[in-house]
Design an enzyme around this catalytic site. Structure first.
Site, PDB file in Angstrom:
ATOM      1  NE  ARG A  66      74.003  12.907  63.831  1.00  0.00           N
ATOM      2  CZ  ARG A  66      74.273  13.737  62.575  1.00  0.00           C
ATOM      3  NH1 ARG A  66      73.611  14.104  61.679  1.00  0.00           N
ATOM      4  NH2 ARG A  66      75.690  13.892  62.557  1.00  0.00           N
ATOM      5  CB  THR A  67      74.778  12.167  70.543  1.00  0.00           C
ATOM      6  OG1 THR A  67      74.984  11.408  69.805  1.00  0.00           O
ATOM      7  CG2 THR A  67      74.592  11.920  72.062  1.00  0.00           C
ATOM      8  CE  LYS A  96      90.898  28.305  85.266  1.00  0.00           C
ATOM      9  NZ  LYS A  96      89.890  28.846  86.244  1.00  0.00           N
ATOM     10  NE  ARG A 117      79.591  11.976  71.488  1.00  0.00           N
ATOM     11  CZ  ARG A 117      79.079  11.753  70.229  1.00  0.00           C
ATOM     12  NH1 ARG A 117      79.409  12.444  69.138  1.00  0.00           N
ATOM     13  NH2 ARG A 117      77.943  11.109  69.848  1.00  0.00           N
ATOM     14  CG  HIS A 145      76.888   6.227  70.972  1.00  0.00           C
ATOM     15  ND1 HIS A 145      76.108   6.904  71.749  1.00  0.00           N
ATOM     16  CD2 HIS A 145      76.990   6.996  69.983  1.00  0.00           C
ATOM     17  CE1 HIS A 145      75.683   8.140  71.483  1.00  0.00           C
ATOM     18  NE2 HIS A 145      76.341   8.261  70.023  1.00  0.00           N
TER      19      HIS A 145
HETATM   20  C1  NCD Z   1      78.362   8.378  66.063  1.00  0.00           C
HETATM   21  C2  NCD Z   1      79.236   8.451  67.020  1.00  0.00           C
HETATM   22  O1  NCD Z   1      79.558   9.462  67.731  1.00  0.00           O
HETATM   23  O2  NCD Z   1      79.871   7.499  67.538  1.00  0.00           O
HETATM   24  N1  NCD Z   1      77.300   9.393  65.860  1.00  0.00           N
HETATM   25  C3  NCD Z   1      76.308   9.512  66.391  1.00  0.00           C
HETATM   26  O3  NCD Z   1      76.434   9.876  67.885  1.00  0.00           O
HETATM   27  N2  NCD Z   1      75.295   9.399  65.957  1.00  0.00           N
HETATM   28  C4  NCD Z   1      78.560   7.701  64.950  1.00  0.00           C
HETATM   29  C5  NCD Z   1      79.981   8.460  64.175  1.00  0.00           C
HETATM   30  O4  NCD Z   1      80.473   9.560  64.782  1.00  0.00           O
HETATM   31  O5  NCD Z   1      80.273   7.917  63.276  1.00  0.00           O
END
Ligand code: NCD
Length: 322
Positions: A66-67, A96, A117, A145
């Site tokens: 999703r993100t 590397k 991320r 997040h």
């Molecule tokens: C979450 C995350 O990556 O922290 N997912 C997301 O970004 N929607 C929640 C999760 O992984 O449980």
């Protein structure tokens, strides 16, 4: 938690988005209004060109559906060009032996914003301290997040028309789940909030976040028993037990299935309440409740794109309503 951040203080232009600690309530409201405008614009015309001069690097060192997709879709719907990169540890010079800082410095020379991320808590703050372009934290390990929390609050406003005065119950792995860390901080800035934290004792929300919220006058309650609070809940925020954050498979197995929201739980939840989940779900929400109108988690997914469009616009000094 990450500490390399600057407060937004009414001016998003060129700011990193690292932690909810950067935000005042008025900043959150500005984003929610922009996100509402984005939703309307997408429904009317699909896309706009306000970021057509920009390149956005979507840099993912950790799994995401999703993100990753919503950041990419959000940037493209505003006309930006994106550099989407998943599995960067395998396909880039990281393999590397390049340092994280050098990788970020390099990507910053090619792009106008970096979405990041990373599995290590604090990495977004670290990136922000070496990058000349804004860093957007898309999840840093067990840290925060913030864009998820912002889309969550946008969803609560969209569904229930208010945030102030609500009772939000968070259930699941509150220790390792970064979405609830950011969301608890964000809700704490609203008035007359009650937050119930439901988890096994070993997976409780970090006490530093509870203490911060005490300063804001939020009413907070910790319990292991969902039944104790379900009837008084307006928003049931369900989270996954974070398998990848446990030291051993046995530790994870011990907590797996600790809470399951199914048709029986839904009977106890108020008629006007909603169920949210950042997704992905494993076994904590039974698909039998997907068709219940109170299940808002897939509507929440769509709101993620509008909120991320709003974030891209404002940190680049743009607005859809200009
Ligand atoms: C979450 C995350 O990556 O922290 N997912 C997301 O970004 N929607 C929640 C999760 O992984 O449980």
């Amino acid at each position: 938690m990450s500490e390399n951040y600057e407060r937004i203080a009414g001016d998003f232009n060129c700011k990193d988005i690292v932690s909810m600690n950067q935000f005042d309530l008025s900043d959150i409201e500005e984003l929610v209004v922009e996100a509402e405008d984005m939703a309307e614009m997408v429904k009317d015309q699909g896309r706009d060109d306000i970021l057509s001069d920009l390149v956005i690097a979507n840099t993912f060192f950790e799994a995401s559906t999703r993100t990753f997709f919503s950041m990419d879709a959000a940037a493209k719907r505003l006309g930006a060009t994106t550099i989407p990169m998943q599995g960067i540890e395998d396909y880039s010079s990281v393999s590397k032996g390049e340092t994280f800082e050098d990788t970020i410095r390099t990507i910053a020379r090619y792009s106008d914003n970096i979405v990041l991320r990373h599995p290590v808590e604090g990495s977004a703050g670290k990136a922000a301290s070496v990058s000349d372009v804004p860093i957007i934290n898309a999840g840093d390990g067990k840290g925060e997040h913030p864009t998820q929390a912002l889309l969550d609050v946008f969803t609560i406003e969209d569904e229930l028309e208010q945030v102030d005065g609500l009772t939000v119950t968070m259930v699941g792995d509150l220790k390792n789940g970064r979405t609830v860390h950011s969301l608890a901080k964000l809700l704490g800035k609203h008035s007359d909030m009650r937050i119930n934290y439901v988890s096994p004792p070993e997976l409780a929300l970090p006490s530093s976040i509870i203490d911060e919220n005490l300063g804001y006058g939020v009413s907070q309650f910790e319990t292991t028993d969902l039944d104790e609070v379900i009837r008084d809940t307006d928003v049931l925020y369900v989270t996954r037990i974070q398998k990848e954050r446990f030291e051993s498979a046995e530790e994870y197995e011990k907590h797996k299935g600790a809470y399951v929201v199914d048709a029986d739980v839904m009977k106890k939840l108020g008629r006007d309440a909603i169920v949210m989940h950042p997704l992905p779900r494993t076994d904590e929400i039974n698909p039998e409740i997907d068709s219940d109108p109170r299940s808002a988690y897939f509507r929440q997914v769509e709101n993620g794109m509008y909120m991320r469009m709003a974030i891209f616009a404002l940190i680049n000094g743009r607005s859809i309503s200009d």
